[in-house]
Design an enzyme around this catalytic site. Structure first.
Site, PDB file in Angstrom:
ATOM      1  N   HIS A 187       2.078   2.053  -3.434  1.00 48.46           N
ATOM      2  CA  HIS A 187       1.124   2.775  -4.285  1.00 48.46           C
ATOM      3  C   HIS A 187       1.312   4.287  -4.141  1.00 48.46           C
ATOM      4  CE1 HIS A 187      -1.292  -0.339  -6.077  1.00 48.46           C
ATOM      5  NE2 HIS A 187      -1.710  -0.841  -4.921  1.00 48.46           N
ATOM      6  N   GLU A 220       0.820  -1.212   0.000  1.00 49.19           N
ATOM      7  CA  GLU A 220       0.000   0.000   0.000  1.00 49.19           C
ATOM      8  C   GLU A 220       0.860   1.271   0.000  1.00 49.19           C
ATOM      9  OE1 GLU A 220      -3.092  -0.109  -0.640  1.00 49.19           O
ATOM     10  OE2 GLU A 220      -3.215  -2.289  -0.479  1.00 49.19           O
ATOM     11  N   GLU A 239      -0.863  -2.716  -9.517  1.00 48.33           N
ATOM     12  CA  GLU A 239      -0.824  -3.760  -8.494  1.00 48.33           C
ATOM     13  C   GLU A 239       0.473  -4.565  -8.574  1.00 48.33           C
ATOM     14  OE1 GLU A 239      -3.041  -4.402  -5.941  1.00 48.33           O
ATOM     15  OE2 GLU A 239      -3.741  -2.443  -6.565  1.00 48.33           O
TER      16      GLU A 239
END
Length: 267
Positions: free
Chosen positions: A136, A133, A193
Site C-alpha cells: 500500500h 501493507e 486491496e
C-alpha cells in the site's frame, strides 16, 4: 459573480488530471496530488499518536518474530520494486490490540496488532499481511485515496453551488455523495486491496516465504471473521475473490520463491 467563480472552479478541476498523473509499480495509472513529504509527516504523526494511546507489546518472542518478518519483507520490496520510492528506514511496533490487523504508513511505520498472530499462525502468513501493507505504501495508495476524497468534495461543492436555491438541490448532493462513494470510493478501495494483495504476494515470495501461505491466511481470516457485507458495498474484496486472485498469480510467485534464499523467522 457566482458564474465567474464556477467557471474558475471548473477550470481548476479540469487541470487536476494533468497535475499528478503517475503509475503504480504494477503500471496502473493513478492521480496523486499530495506532496510526499506531507504524506510522510502525516504517517509519522499518526503513528506517534497511536503509540501514545495504545500499549506496545513487551513479549520478546513476538517482537523478534514480527521484526524479523518485517525486515525481510521490506528488503524484498526494495529488491522487487527498485524504482519505487520507499522510506529509507522503517519503525515497527506490535500493539496490544486483540483485533487481527496490521498497517503500514507513509514515512516508514509498520504496526502489527497482537491479535493478528492468532490468525497469521506462521511467519509466512504474517509476511503475507506485512507484504500487503508495505505494498500500500509502495503504491502510494494513501495519497491516491486522499486525492480522490478531496476531488469528490470539490465536485460536491460545485454541485451545491449550482443547485443553490433550486428545489431538491440538497437531495441531489446527497445522492451524488452516495453515488461517489459506491461508484468511486469503494471500487478504488477494492482496486487498492487487490493490487496490494498481488504485490504483497510477489514481495513475500522474493523474501523467501512460501506464497501458498497467503491463501492459508485468507482462509484463516474467513474462518475468524464471520460474514462480510456484499462485495459491491465493501471497501475490501470478498475472501473468496482474494483467494481466487492469489491462486491465479501463484505459479509466478512459486517460481520466485524457489529461486529465493530461504528465511527463518520462527525463532
Amino acid at each position: 459573480m457566482r458564474q465567474r467563480f464556477l467557471l474558475r472552479l471548473l477550470f481548476m478541476l479540469s487541470l487536476v488530471p494533468l497535475a499528478g498523473c503517475e503509475e503504480t509499480p504494477t503500471g496502473r495509472s493513478q492521480l496523486v496530488l499530495v506532496p510526499d513529504t506531507l504524506m510522510a509527516q502525516m504517517g509519522e504523526d499518526a503513528f506517534d499518536q497511536l503509540r501514545q494511546r495504545q500499549p506496545v507489546s513487551r513479549d520478546a518472542a513476538v517482537n523478534r518474530r514480527v521484526q524479523c518478518v518485517a525486515r525481510e519483507v521490506v528488503a524484498a520490496a526494495e529488491a522487487r520494486y527498485p524504482d519505487a520510492d520507499l522510506p529509507e528506514t522503517w519503525e515497527v511496533a506490535v500493539f496490544e490490540d486483540s483485533s487481527p490487523n496490521a498497517f503500514a504508513l507513509p514515512g516508514g511505520r509498520i504496526g502489527v496488532h497482537a491479535g493478528l498472530l492468532r490468525v497469521a499462525k506462521t511467519p509466512a502468513q504474517l509476511a503475507a499481511v506485512i507484504g500487503h501493507e508495505v505494498a500500500h505504501v509502495l503504491a502510494d495508495h494513501g495519497n491516491e485515496r486522499l486525492t480522490q476524497q478531496l476531488g469528490i468534495k470539490a465536485v460536491l461543492l460545485l454541485v451545491g453551488l449550482l443547485g443553490e436555491g433550486e428545489l431538491g438541490g440538497q437531495q441531489l448532493m446527497q445522492a451524488l455523495g452516495l453515488g461517489a462513494r459506491l461508484g468511486i470510493s469503494l471500487p478504488f478501495s477494492r482496486a487498492h486491496e487487490e493490487e496490494a494483495d498481488l504485490m504483497g504476494l510477489a514481495i513475500m515470495a522474493r523474501a523467501g516465504f512460501d506464497p501458498q501461505q497467503s491463501v492459508a491466511l485468507w482462509r484463516n481470516m474467513a474462518a475468524a471473521g464471520g460474514g462480510q457485507p456484499p462485495e459491491f458495498l465493501s471497501t475490501h474484496p470478498a475472501h473468496g475473490s482474494r483467494i481466487k486472485a492469489l491462486q491465479q498469480a501463484m505459479e509466478e510467485a512459486l517460481a520466485t520463491y524457489r529461486a529465493a534464499s530461504p528465511v527463518d523467522c520462527s525463532g
